[in-house]
Design a protein around this motif. Structure first.
Motif, short mmCIF file in Angstrom:
data_model
loop_
_atom_site.label_atom_id
_atom_site.label_comp_id
_atom_site.label_asym_id
_atom_site.label_seq_id
_atom_site.Cartn_x
_atom_site.Cartn_y
_atom_site.Cartn_z
N UNK A 36 0.81 -1.32 0.05
CA UNK A 36 0.17 0.05 -0.06
C UNK A 36 0.95 1.22 -0.14
N UNK A 37 0.42 2.51 -0.86
CA UNK A 37 1.53 3.67 -0.89
C UNK A 37 0.44 4.74 -1.08
N UNK A 38 0.83 5.42 -0.02
CA UNK A 38 -0.27 6.92 -0.04
C UNK A 38 0.06 8.23 -0.32
N UNK A 39 -0.16 8.56 -1.38
CA UNK A 39 0.48 10.18 -1.54
C UNK A 39 -0.48 10.95 -1.70
N UNK A 40 -0.63 11.89 -0.59
CA UNK A 40 -2.07 12.77 -0.01
C UNK A 40 -1.27 14.15 -0.89
N UNK A 41 -0.26 14.57 -1.18
CA UNK A 41 -0.23 15.66 -2.56
C UNK A 41 0.02 15.48 -4.02
N UNK A 42 -0.61 14.23 -4.84
CA UNK A 42 0.37 13.48 -5.59
C UNK A 42 0.41 14.45 -6.67
#
Length: 118
Positions: free
Chosen positions: A45-51
C-alpha cells in the motif's frame, strides 16, 4: 498571498532532489517487502496525499508516476509473491487528480487510479 503551483513549470533542483530521494526510498523499501517472508501475500500500500497531476510541465515524472514505475519494474516479483497493490492518490485540486487519471490511462500504466469508495 497566491498559492505556488509546482506543476506549472519544470521542477526546480530542490524538487528533483526530493524526487530522487523518494525514488530511492521506494526502491529500497520495496525490496524489504518483496524479500521478507513475513510479508508474502500481503498487500503493498502506498499513500500520496499531495500527488499533483503526475508530472511537471516538461513531462518529468512526479511522485505518482515514480511509485508506479518502481512497482512496474518489480511486477514479476510482486505477482510471484502474491502481493496485491493498493495506491491511494489525493490532491486538494480535483483537476490535478483528473490529469493524473488521464495521464495513467494514456500511458497504459499497470496500475490505474480508481474512484474512492464512500
Amino acid at each position: 498571498m497566491p498559492e505556488r503551483d509546482l506543476h506549472k513549470q519544470p521542477f526546480d533542483e530542490s524538487t528533483r532532489t526530493k524526487l530522487l530521494i523518494y525514488r530511492s526510498y521506494i526502491r529500497a523499501w520495496l525490496q524489504v517487502f518483496l524479500h521478507a517472508e513475513r510479508f508474502r501475500g500481503k498487500p503493498l500500500q502506498f499513500f500520496d496525499f499531495f500527488c499533483g497531476p503526475g508530472e511537471d510541465s516538461a513531462g518529468e515524472p512526479g511522485s505518482p508516476l515514480i511509485v508506479v514505475n518502481e512497482l512496474f519494474a518489480e511486477r514479476a516479483r510482486i505477482d510471484q509473491r502474491g502481493h496485491s497493490v493498493r495506491l491511494f492518490f489525493n490532491d486538494h485540486d480535483a483537476g490535478k487528480i483528473e490529469n493524473l487519471r488521464r495521464l495513467c490511462s494514456e500511458k497504459s500504466l499497470a496500475w490505474q487510479p480508481q474512484e474512492s469508495r464512500k
